[in-house]
Design a protein around this motif. Structure first.
Motif, PDB file in Angstrom:
ATOM      1  N   VAL A   1       0.838  -1.199   0.000  1.00 16.02           N
ATOM      2  CA  VAL A   1       0.000   0.000   0.000  1.00 16.02           C
ATOM      3  C   VAL A   1       0.876   1.253   0.000  1.00 16.02           C
ATOM      4  O   VAL A   1       0.620   2.205  -0.761  1.00 16.02           O
ATOM      5  CB  VAL A   1      -0.950   0.005   1.219  1.00 16.02           C
ATOM      6  CG1 VAL A   1      -1.599   1.383   1.394  1.00 16.02           C
ATOM      7  CG2 VAL A   1      -2.029  -1.058   1.051  1.00 16.02           C
ATOM      8  N   ALA A   2       1.901   1.279   0.838  1.00 18.75           N
ATOM      9  CA  ALA A   2       2.802   2.438   0.895  1.00 18.75           C
ATOM     10  C   ALA A   2       3.467   2.673  -0.453  1.00 18.75           C
ATOM     11  O   ALA A   2       3.582   3.817  -0.917  1.00 18.75           O
ATOM     12  CB  ALA A   2       3.856   2.231   1.982  1.00 18.75           C
ATOM     13  N   GLY A   3       3.903   1.575  -1.109  1.00 16.03           N
ATOM     14  CA  GLY A   3       4.538   1.701  -2.426  1.00 16.03           C
ATOM     15  C   GLY A   3       3.576   2.215  -3.477  1.00 16.03           C
ATOM     16  O   GLY A   3       3.934   3.051  -4.316  1.00 16.03           O
ATOM     17  N   THR A   4       2.336   1.728  -3.430  1.00 16.81           N
ATOM     18  CA  THR A   4       1.331   2.163  -4.412  1.00 16.81           C
ATOM     19  C   THR A   4       0.980   3.634  -4.217  1.00 16.81           C
ATOM     20  O   THR A   4       0.852   4.385  -5.196  1.00 16.81           O
ATOM     21  CB  THR A   4       0.053   1.307  -4.272  1.00 16.81           C
ATOM     22  OG1 THR A   4       0.374  -0.052  -4.587  1.00 16.81           O
ATOM     23  CG2 THR A   4      -1.034   1.795  -5.211  1.00 16.81           C
ATOM     24  N   LEU A   5       0.835   4.045  -2.983  1.00 19.10           N
ATOM     25  CA  LEU A   5       0.533   5.457  -2.698  1.00 19.10           C
ATOM     26  C   LEU A   5       1.640   6.360  -3.210  1.00 19.10           C
ATOM     27  O   LEU A   5       1.388   7.441  -3.745  1.00 19.10           O
ATOM     28  CB  LEU A   5       0.340   5.656  -1.193  1.00 19.10           C
ATOM     29  CG  LEU A   5      -0.908   5.019  -0.579  1.00 19.10           C
ATOM     30  CD1 LEU A   5      -0.845   5.071   0.946  1.00 19.10           C
ATOM     31  CD2 LEU A   5      -2.169   5.716  -1.069  1.00 19.10           C
TER      32      LEU A   5
ATOM     33  N   ILE B   1       0.036  10.008  -3.887  1.00 16.30           N
ATOM     34  CA  ILE B   1      -1.028  10.280  -2.912  1.00 16.30           C
ATOM     35  C   ILE B   1      -0.378  10.427  -1.541  1.00 16.30           C
ATOM     36  O   ILE B   1       0.344   9.535  -1.085  1.00 16.30           O
ATOM     37  CB  ILE B   1      -2.075   9.145  -2.891  1.00 16.30           C
ATOM     38  CG1 ILE B   1      -2.797   9.087  -4.246  1.00 16.30           C
ATOM     39  CG2 ILE B   1      -3.085   9.355  -1.770  1.00 16.30           C
ATOM     40  CD1 ILE B   1      -3.780   7.923  -4.359  1.00 16.30           C
ATOM     41  N   LYS B   2      -0.626  11.545  -0.885  1.00 14.25           N
ATOM     42  CA  LYS B   2      -0.042  11.821   0.430  1.00 14.25           C
ATOM     43  C   LYS B   2      -1.171  11.868   1.462  1.00 14.25           C
ATOM     44  O   LYS B   2      -1.763  12.923   1.696  1.00 14.25           O
ATOM     45  CB  LYS B   2       0.732  13.132   0.400  1.00 14.25           C
ATOM     46  CG  LYS B   2       1.902  13.103  -0.592  1.00 14.25           C
ATOM     47  CD  LYS B   2       2.600  14.439  -0.680  1.00 14.25           C
ATOM     48  CE  LYS B   2       3.763  14.370  -1.675  1.00 14.25           C
ATOM     49  NZ  LYS B   2       4.452  15.686  -1.792  1.00 14.25           N
ATOM     50  N   PRO B   3      -1.477  10.738   2.086  1.00 10.33           N
ATOM     51  CA  PRO B   3      -2.642  10.664   2.971  1.00 10.33           C
ATOM     52  C   PRO B   3      -2.388  11.052   4.427  1.00 10.33           C
ATOM     53  O   PRO B   3      -3.322  11.182   5.207  1.00 10.33           O
ATOM     54  CB  PRO B   3      -3.017   9.187   2.890  1.00 10.33           C
ATOM     55  CG  PRO B   3      -1.700   8.495   2.732  1.00 10.33           C
ATOM     56  CD  PRO B   3      -0.827   9.419   1.930  1.00 10.33           C
ATOM     57  N   VAL B   4      -1.125  11.208   4.787  1.00 11.10           N
ATOM     58  CA  VAL B   4      -0.804  11.441   6.195  1.00 11.10           C
ATOM     59  C   VAL B   4      -0.713  12.935   6.488  1.00 11.10           C
ATOM     60  O   VAL B   4       0.048  13.661   5.848  1.00 11.10           O
ATOM     61  CB  VAL B   4       0.523  10.755   6.572  1.00 11.10           C
ATOM     62  CG1 VAL B   4       0.861  11.008   8.042  1.00 11.10           C
ATOM     63  CG2 VAL B   4       0.444   9.254   6.292  1.00 11.10           C
ATOM     64  N   LYS B   5      -1.503  13.364   7.486  1.00 10.12           N
ATOM     65  CA  LYS B   5      -1.449  14.756   7.919  1.00 10.12           C
ATOM     66  C   LYS B   5      -0.406  14.899   9.017  1.00 10.12           C
ATOM     67  O   LYS B   5      -0.344  14.082   9.928  1.00 10.12           O
ATOM     68  CB  LYS B   5      -2.817  15.207   8.461  1.00 10.12           C
ATOM     69  CG  LYS B   5      -3.880  15.405   7.393  1.00 10.12           C
ATOM     70  CD  LYS B   5      -5.156  15.935   8.028  1.00 10.12           C
ATOM     71  CE  LYS B   5      -6.221  16.184   6.979  1.00 10.12           C
ATOM     72  NZ  LYS B   5      -7.480  16.707   7.595  1.00 10.12           N
ATOM     73  N   ILE B   6       0.404  15.921   8.903  1.00 13.35           N
ATOM     74  CA  ILE B   6       1.440  16.157   9.911  1.00 13.35           C
ATOM     75  C   ILE B   6       1.483  17.640  10.240  1.00 13.35           C
ATOM     76  O   ILE B   6       1.379  18.497   9.363  1.00 13.35           O
ATOM     77  CB  ILE B   6       2.820  15.652   9.415  1.00 13.35           C
ATOM     78  CG1 ILE B   6       3.855  15.777  10.517  1.00 13.35           C
ATOM     79  CG2 ILE B   6       3.254  16.373   8.152  1.00 13.35           C
ATOM     80  CD1 ILE B   6       5.178  15.103  10.200  1.00 13.35           C
ATOM     81  N   GLY B   7       1.587  17.927  11.521  1.00  9.42           N
ATOM     82  CA  GLY B   7       1.617  19.321  11.954  1.00  9.42           C
ATOM     83  C   GLY B   7       2.836  19.608  12.804  1.00  9.42           C
ATOM     84  O   GLY B   7       3.514  18.701  13.295  1.00  9.42           O
ATOM     85  N   LEU B   8       3.100  20.877  12.977  1.00  9.89           N
ATOM     86  CA  LEU B   8       4.221  21.300  13.811  1.00  9.89           C
ATOM     87  C   LEU B   8       3.786  21.203  15.275  1.00  9.89           C
ATOM     88  O   LEU B   8       2.775  21.772  15.669  1.00  9.89           O
ATOM     89  CB  LEU B   8       4.616  22.740  13.459  1.00  9.89           C
ATOM     90  CG  LEU B   8       5.909  23.272  14.054  1.00  9.89           C
ATOM     91  CD1 LEU B   8       7.092  22.451  13.570  1.00  9.89           C
ATOM     92  CD2 LEU B   8       6.105  24.734  13.657  1.00  9.89           C
ATOM     93  N   THR B   9       4.548  20.470  16.073  1.00 10.44           N
ATOM     94  CA  THR B   9       4.184  20.242  17.473  1.00 10.44           C
ATOM     95  C   THR B   9       4.679  21.369  18.364  1.00 10.44           C
ATOM     96  O   THR B   9       5.880  21.647  18.433  1.00 10.44           O
ATOM     97  CB  THR B   9       4.787  18.910  17.972  1.00 10.44           C
ATOM     98  OG1 THR B   9       4.316  17.852  17.135  1.00 10.44           O
ATOM     99  CG2 THR B   9       4.366  18.637  19.400  1.00 10.44           C
ATOM    100  N   LEU B  10       3.741  22.024  19.042  1.00 10.26           N
ATOM    101  CA  LEU B  10       4.095  23.063  20.006  1.00 10.26           C
ATOM    102  C   LEU B  10       4.333  22.378  21.351  1.00 10.26           C
ATOM    103  O   LEU B  10       3.434  21.766  21.916  1.00 10.26           O
ATOM    104  CB  LEU B  10       2.964  24.095  20.115  1.00 10.26           C
ATOM    105  CG  LEU B  10       3.294  25.397  20.854  1.00 10.26           C
ATOM    106  CD1 LEU B  10       2.383  26.529  20.373  1.00 10.26           C
ATOM    107  CD2 LEU B  10       3.151  25.233  22.365  1.00 10.26           C
ATOM    108  N   VAL B  11       5.545  22.473  21.856  1.00 10.43           N
ATOM    109  CA  VAL B  11       5.922  21.789  23.096  1.00 10.43           C
ATOM    110  C   VAL B  11       5.476  22.588  24.314  1.00 10.43           C
ATOM    111  O   VAL B  11       4.851  22.062  25.238  1.00 10.43           O
ATOM    112  CB  VAL B  11       7.440  21.562  23.151  1.00 10.43           C
ATOM    113  CG1 VAL B  11       7.837  20.863  24.448  1.00 10.43           C
ATOM    114  CG2 VAL B  11       7.891  20.752  21.940  1.00 10.43           C
TER     115      VAL B  11
END
Length: 289
Positions: free
Chosen positions: A167-171, A176-186
């Protein structure tokens, strides 16, 4: 032994010290595993609202020396971190960072935060090894002209499941970039207080709804208990006025407020009792000589 600092380090140190001194809110953010491209986009979005600074950990810690209460942030400075200087309050900044997440590709072995769907349509990939890879990911495909087409939408990984290697290879092949990532405020500093992410991570809509309900319940309690506040006093006065007016109307007390209704009532009663006027004179009439 005298410590020598290179000119570029001295410049960075001076810039950080100046920002620390004049910024009302300072936040420490974790840059580990956060793509540089997304960081650049976020920095651009916050232009005019906040200033981002990234430097070596040692320099950042040195900048907080002799910074008074703001030096409390030193304990939250990690190996890969940055600083945000802003006038936005910590809660506002946290919500902004949380809402402005970027998308990255999926990695095999990671847990899916949401259902991962590959939509139907032309992939643009030529027949060959890619055909087997797409099938291995569980997709229904067919050769359509010179390219491969996906027949129908397919949930290749459900929320909470591990992303498989096919699945990762096919994406990746389909970009296709399905993962949301944000900047972590510590952690963030404002007015002598340190706010950690666990405190800042609240549901603003739910919190607002709770505050509205709490106000409504408090108002109802105060009104029913006849407790005078700025919000209830006006209603108490209106209630007292209406009750006093009702008593005055019951006993025909003449005031500027009751006279229009008393006169209207009198007019209605007079109209109800109005009948034909009695005839005057003898029923036999008058004789003439």
């Amino acid at each position: 032994m005298k410590t020598h600092i290179r000119p570029w380090k001295e410049k960075q140190l001076a810039e950080l010290q100046e920002l620390i001194k004049h910024s009302p809110v300072i936040a420490v953010v974790d840059l580990a595993s956060f793509p540089a491209a997304l960081f650049a986009k976020l920095r651009k979005k916050l232009s005019g609202k906040a200033t981002f600074k990234v430097s070596k950990t040692k320099i950042i810690k040195m900048a907080f020396e002799n910074a008074g209460e703001k030096a409390k942030l030193k304990e939250f400075i990690g190996k890969s971190c940055g600083l945000i200087f802003t006038s936005m309050n910590p809660f506002e900044l946290f919500v902004y960072l949380k809402k402005n997440k970027g998308r990255v590709g999926a990695k095999a072995g990671k847990i899916a935060d949401d259902d991962i769907v590959i939509p139907a349509g032309d992939t643009g990939l030529p027949p060959g090894p890619a055909l087997s890879d797409l099938k291995a990911a569980g997709l229904e495909v067919r050769v359509q002209g010179a390219t491969i087409a996906i027949v129908k939408d397919k949930v290749v990984t459900k929320k909470g499941e591990v992303i498989s290697k096919p699945v990762a290879g096919t994406l990746s092949k389909l970009d296709i970039k399905p993962v949301k990532i944000g900047l972590t405020l510590v952690a963030a500093f404002e007015k002598g207080e340190i706010f950690q992410s666990s405190v800042l991570d609240i549901d603003s809509e739910k919190t607002f709804e709770d505050l509205v309900n709490a106000h409504m319940w408090a108002f109802n309690l105060a009104f029913n208990a006849e407790y005078f506040t700025l919000e209830t006093t006006e209603l108490f006065l209106a209630k007292a006025f209406n009750e006093a007016k009702a008593v005055a109307l019951e006993f025909n007390v003449y005031t500027d407020e009751t006279m229009p209704q008393i006169l209207a009532k009198a007019a209605l009663e007079a109209k109800a009792h109005k009948g034909p006027m009695p005839e005057t004179g003898s029923s036999e009439g008058t004789k003439t000589e």
